[in-house]
Design an enzyme around this catalytic site. Sequence first.
Site, mmCIF file in Angstrom:
data_model
loop_
_atom_site.group_PDB
_atom_site.id
_atom_site.type_symbol
_atom_site.label_atom_id
_atom_site.label_comp_id
_atom_site.label_asym_id
_atom_site.label_seq_id
_atom_site.Cartn_x
_atom_site.Cartn_y
_atom_site.Cartn_z
ATOM 1 N N ARG A 85 -5.340 -2.431 8.480
ATOM 2 C CA ARG A 85 -6.553 -3.232 8.289
ATOM 3 C C ARG A 85 -6.290 -4.267 7.207
ATOM 4 O O ARG A 85 -5.303 -4.172 6.464
ATOM 5 C CB ARG A 85 -7.746 -2.333 7.936
ATOM 6 N N GLU A 145 0.509 -13.621 12.138
ATOM 7 C CA GLU A 145 1.073 -12.466 12.837
ATOM 8 C C GLU A 145 0.999 -11.282 11.877
ATOM 9 O O GLU A 145 1.136 -11.444 10.656
ATOM 10 C CB GLU A 145 2.541 -12.734 13.205
ATOM 11 N N ARG A 173 1.607 -5.047 6.090
ATOM 12 C CA ARG A 173 0.937 -3.985 5.332
ATOM 13 C C ARG A 173 1.762 -2.720 5.459
ATOM 14 O O ARG A 173 2.120 -2.308 6.575
ATOM 15 C CB ARG A 173 -0.488 -3.738 5.816
ATOM 16 N N HIS A 180 3.090 3.195 -8.989
ATOM 17 C CA HIS A 180 2.951 1.755 -9.221
ATOM 18 C C HIS A 180 4.219 1.176 -9.865
ATOM 19 O O HIS A 180 4.629 0.067 -9.550
ATOM 20 C CB HIS A 180 1.739 1.466 -10.105
ATOM 21 N N GLU A 187 -11.886 -4.678 -5.416
ATOM 22 C CA GLU A 187 -12.363 -3.301 -5.235
ATOM 23 C C GLU A 187 -11.599 -2.307 -6.121
ATOM 24 O O GLU A 187 -12.040 -1.190 -6.348
ATOM 25 C CB GLU A 187 -12.229 -2.863 -3.766
ATOM 26 N N ARG A 203 0.000 8.862 -10.547
ATOM 27 C CA ARG A 203 -0.121 7.674 -9.685
ATOM 28 C C ARG A 203 0.600 6.461 -10.283
ATOM 29 O O ARG A 203 1.181 5.651 -9.557
ATOM 30 C CB ARG A 203 -1.601 7.328 -9.467
ATOM 31 N N ASP A 255 0.831 -1.210 0.000
ATOM 32 C CA ASP A 255 0.000 0.000 0.000
ATOM 33 C C ASP A 255 0.866 1.261 0.000
ATOM 34 O O ASP A 255 1.948 1.266 0.576
ATOM 35 C CB ASP A 255 -0.898 -0.030 1.251
ATOM 36 N N GLY A 256 0.369 2.299 -0.633
ATOM 37 C CA GLY A 256 1.026 3.611 -0.562
ATOM 38 C C GLY A 256 1.653 4.080 -1.861
ATOM 39 O O GLY A 256 2.324 5.116 -1.881
ATOM 40 N N GLY A 307 0.209 5.392 -4.480
ATOM 41 C CA GLY A 307 -0.392 6.669 -4.875
ATOM 42 C C GLY A 307 0.179 7.819 -4.057
ATOM 43 O O GLY A 307 0.538 8.876 -4.609
ATOM 44 N N LEU A 331 11.117 -20.627 -4.327
ATOM 45 C CA LEU A 331 10.014 -19.861 -3.719
ATOM 46 C C LEU A 331 8.775 -19.855 -4.629
ATOM 47 O O LEU A 331 8.894 -19.786 -5.849
ATOM 48 C CB LEU A 331 10.482 -18.430 -3.464
ATOM 49 N N TRP A 339 -11.272 -2.218 -9.206
ATOM 50 C CA TRP A 339 -11.940 -1.907 -10.480
ATOM 51 C C TRP A 339 -12.598 -0.539 -10.449
ATOM 52 O O TRP A 339 -12.918 0.020 -11.505
ATOM 53 C CB TRP A 339 -12.996 -2.963 -10.817
HETATM 54 C C1 FPP Z 1 -1.772 0.176 -3.429
HETATM 55 O O1 FPP Z 1 -1.325 1.505 -3.531
HETATM 56 C C2 FPP Z 1 -1.261 -0.650 -4.489
HETATM 57 C C3 FPP Z 1 -2.012 -1.201 -5.491
HETATM 58 C C4 FPP Z 1 -3.451 -0.995 -5.620
HETATM 59 C C5 FPP Z 1 -1.432 -2.041 -6.542
HETATM 60 C C6 FPP Z 1 -0.181 -2.793 -6.220
HETATM 61 C C7 FPP Z 1 0.591 -2.850 -7.457
HETATM 62 C C8 FPP Z 1 1.938 -2.785 -7.553
HETATM 63 C C9 FPP Z 1 2.860 -2.776 -6.400
HETATM 64 C C10 FPP Z 1 2.578 -2.643 -8.892
HETATM 65 C C11 FPP Z 1 2.806 -3.842 -9.695
HETATM 66 C C12 FPP Z 1 2.561 -5.135 -9.025
HETATM 67 C C13 FPP Z 1 3.262 -6.242 -9.314
HETATM 68 C C14 FPP Z 1 2.927 -7.532 -8.658
HETATM 69 C C15 FPP Z 1 4.397 -6.177 -10.237
HETATM 70 P P1 FPP Z 1 -2.400 2.668 -3.667
HETATM 71 O O2 FPP Z 1 -2.468 3.044 -5.089
HETATM 72 O O3 FPP Z 1 -3.677 2.250 -3.035
HETATM 73 O O4 FPP Z 1 -1.707 3.790 -2.820
HETATM 74 P P2 FPP Z 1 -2.436 4.978 -2.023
HETATM 75 O O5 FPP Z 1 -3.254 4.337 -0.928
HETATM 76 O O6 FPP Z 1 -1.276 5.768 -1.499
HETATM 77 O O7 FPP Z 1 -3.253 5.725 -3.023
#
Ligand code: FPP
Length: 232
Positions: free
Chosen positions: A186, A199, A180, A35, A65, A31, A18-19, A21, A129, A67
């Site tokens: 969460r 854990e 996370r 990614h 979610e 954004r 997460d994070g 964006g 792995l 989408w």
């Molecule tokens: C959450 O950040 C991340 C995602 C929704 C997508 C995860 C995707 C990647 C790490 C890129 C490619 C993945 C692979 C497996 C190569 P967010 O956009 O919700 O961030 P924010 O909460 O700061 O907006």
Amino acid sequence: MSETPVNSVPRHVAIIMDGNGRWAQERRLPRLAGHKAGAKAVERTLKAAQQAGVRYLTLYAFSTENWSRPQEEIDGLFRLLAQTLDQYTQNAAKHGLRLWVSGAREPLPAAILDKIDYAVRSTAKNTGLTLNLALNYGARQEIVHAVNALLAEGKTHITPQDLAQHLYQPNLPDPDLIIRTSGEERLSNFLLWQAAYSEFYFTPVLWPDFNEAEFEKALASYRARKRRFGGL
Ligand code: FPP
């Protein structure tokens, strides 16, 4: 069940990445740049997990979610995922990497489904792995999918084992450690069934900044835990 030994390496680590964006926003970048940087963090984490002796790594790449995000972001994410699948499939033999995917096939684009099928098939015999990509994944959907499969078999009474055997990846052990990033604490519809005794490790680090050292911190925190699985 007895406590796990101290200093043990988690067999299965699952990560909510997460994070991306916020990382991009802090740099006034689109954004998608977040990614892309997140995909690099995936590479670092995969190497760190392999080196540490982790056997299964599940990454929450796209939730059911997600989408609802702008189409441009969705398209960009799928382009990145397609590239990553190609790259990992090509290099899998060298590293013994096995690719699995957890999630619903509908409504994934056919091009992605083909790549998934090829990746899973061509890496199935690798013994290193297992990288399990949670893609178009939702835990409630997974549980309902399992129950529907059991109903279709004509079952009228089921056990926890029956349900576990009908999850997307029945041979995937439950995650020992769930990480996370980005300060959110969460589960967001991730591995609800499998997380019964996991854990948790939360870090404020944004996913694109996650690296080997941060992974090691999570493992160190895990080593310090005492897992009793409901026993004494
Ligand atoms: C959450 O950040 C991340 C995602 C929704 C997508 C995860 C995707 C990647 C790490 C890129 C490619 C993945 C692979 C497996 C190569 P967010 O956009 O919700 O961030 P924010 O909460 O700061 O907006």
